[in-house]
Design an enzyme around this catalytic site. Structure first.
Site, mmCIF file in Angstrom:
data_model
loop_
_atom_site.group_PDB
_atom_site.id
_atom_site.type_symbol
_atom_site.label_atom_id
_atom_site.label_comp_id
_atom_site.label_asym_id
_atom_site.label_seq_id
_atom_site.Cartn_x
_atom_site.Cartn_y
_atom_site.Cartn_z
ATOM 1 N N ASN A 45 18.851 -35.165 -20.252
ATOM 2 C CA ASN A 45 17.661 -34.561 -20.485
ATOM 3 C C ASN A 45 16.533 -35.214 -20.486
ATOM 4 O OD1 ASN A 45 18.731 -35.197 -22.947
ATOM 5 N ND2 ASN A 45 17.174 -33.735 -23.931
ATOM 6 N N ILE A 46 15.319 -34.633 -19.776
ATOM 7 C CA ILE A 46 14.067 -35.267 -19.342
ATOM 8 C C ILE A 46 12.888 -34.338 -19.917
ATOM 9 C CG2 ILE A 46 12.552 -36.290 -17.821
ATOM 10 C CD1 ILE A 46 15.047 -36.456 -16.021
ATOM 11 N N GLU A 47 12.215 -34.688 -21.009
ATOM 12 C CA GLU A 47 11.213 -33.930 -21.626
ATOM 13 C C GLU A 47 10.093 -34.129 -21.073
ATOM 14 O OE1 GLU A 47 11.927 -34.021 -26.046
ATOM 15 O OE2 GLU A 47 14.126 -32.907 -25.648
ATOM 16 N N CYS A 56 17.073 -29.949 -18.573
ATOM 17 C CA CYS A 56 18.214 -30.108 -19.416
ATOM 18 C C CYS A 56 19.183 -31.179 -18.406
ATOM 19 C CB CYS A 56 18.973 -28.815 -19.376
ATOM 20 S SG CYS A 56 18.210 -27.524 -20.533
ATOM 21 N N GLU A 58 22.236 -30.954 -17.724
ATOM 22 C CA GLU A 58 23.114 -30.368 -16.690
ATOM 23 C C GLU A 58 22.507 -29.982 -15.434
ATOM 24 O OE1 GLU A 58 22.266 -29.361 -19.855
ATOM 25 O OE2 GLU A 58 24.257 -28.554 -21.086
ATOM 26 N N CYS A 89 22.902 -24.288 -21.934
ATOM 27 C CA CYS A 89 21.963 -23.182 -22.296
ATOM 28 C C CYS A 89 22.021 -22.156 -21.300
ATOM 29 C CB CYS A 89 20.341 -23.817 -22.311
ATOM 30 S SG CYS A 89 19.724 -23.959 -20.567
ATOM 31 N N CYS A 92 20.889 -23.001 -17.532
ATOM 32 C CA CYS A 92 21.904 -24.281 -17.173
ATOM 33 C C CYS A 92 23.461 -23.408 -16.615
ATOM 34 C CB CYS A 92 22.147 -25.187 -17.867
ATOM 35 S SG CYS A 92 20.868 -26.258 -17.999
HETATM 36 N N1 THU Z 1 19.272 -29.371 -23.717
HETATM 37 C C1 THU Z 1 20.110 -30.068 -22.773
HETATM 38 O O1 THU Z 1 19.903 -30.928 -22.028
HETATM 39 N N2 THU Z 1 21.266 -29.311 -22.517
HETATM 40 C C2 THU Z 1 21.719 -28.293 -23.215
HETATM 41 O O2 THU Z 1 22.622 -27.748 -22.904
HETATM 42 C C3 THU Z 1 20.941 -28.026 -24.214
HETATM 43 C C4 THU Z 1 19.537 -28.375 -24.490
HETATM 44 C C5 THU Z 1 17.953 -30.375 -23.950
HETATM 45 C C6 THU Z 1 16.783 -29.707 -23.664
HETATM 46 C C7 THU Z 1 15.822 -30.461 -24.743
HETATM 47 O O3 THU Z 1 15.374 -31.640 -23.924
HETATM 48 C C8 THU Z 1 16.695 -30.577 -25.810
HETATM 49 O O4 THU Z 1 17.917 -30.795 -25.486
HETATM 50 C C9 THU Z 1 16.582 -29.887 -27.023
HETATM 51 O O5 THU Z 1 16.553 -28.372 -26.491
#
Ligand code: THU
Length: 132
Positions: A45-47, A56, A58, A89, A92
């Site tokens: 994941n890259i915020e 996300c 995935e 989520c 995804c």
């Molecule tokens: N996130 C994912 O990368 N994949 C998931 O299946 C659930 C959520 C990440 C998004 C965000 O950076 C952090 O988790 C919190 O939601």
């Protein structure tokens, strides 16, 4: 992209998780997507400071694979550090369905807990291009 031995897909997702850029949520996720020839594409994941542009793990893995020419997939491992294993989520699930179809989904955590699911059970009665 790399080749993983059978059973190592969870390890690839756990390693990818270490690269997560999650300064806002501190919630790190890794994913590893295996294509039909055994090649593996990873993602984390890259915020982003606006939050809404966060990617996300995935989707990063899927888009990396597609951008490198992979088209047919077998399974994805998803890793997060939770006791109740973290599922993909909703957004995804939709992207996975459209690009990968009914693949196997392997949820795992760093303590060796894992569970295998099918995407069709995570996204029943999915919408896709067959309706257009
Ligand atoms: N996130 C994912 O990368 N994949 C998931 O299946 C659930 C959520 C990440 C998004 C965000 O950076 C952090 O988790 C919190 O939601």
């Amino acid at each position: 992209m790399s080749k993983e031995l059978a059973g190592d897909l969870a390890g690839a997702a756990l390693s990818a998780r270490e690269n997560a850029h999650a300064p806002f949520s501190k919630f790190k996720v890794g994913a590893a997507l295996e294509d039909e020839s055994g090649d593996v594409y990873t993602g984390c994941n890259i915020e982003n400071a606006t939050f809404g542009l966060t990617l996300c793990a995935e989707r990063v893995a899927v888009f990396k694979a597609i951008s490198e020419g992979a088209r047919r997939f077998r399974r994805m491992a998803i890793a997060a550090d939770t006791e109740t294993l973290t599922p993909p989520c909703g957004a995804c699930r939709q992207i996975l369905w459209e690009f990968c179809g009914d693949i196997e989904i392997l949820l795992c955590n760093p303590r060796g807990k894992s569970e295998e699911l099918r995407l069709k059970d995570l996204l029943p009665r999915a919408f896709d291009a067959s309706f257009l």
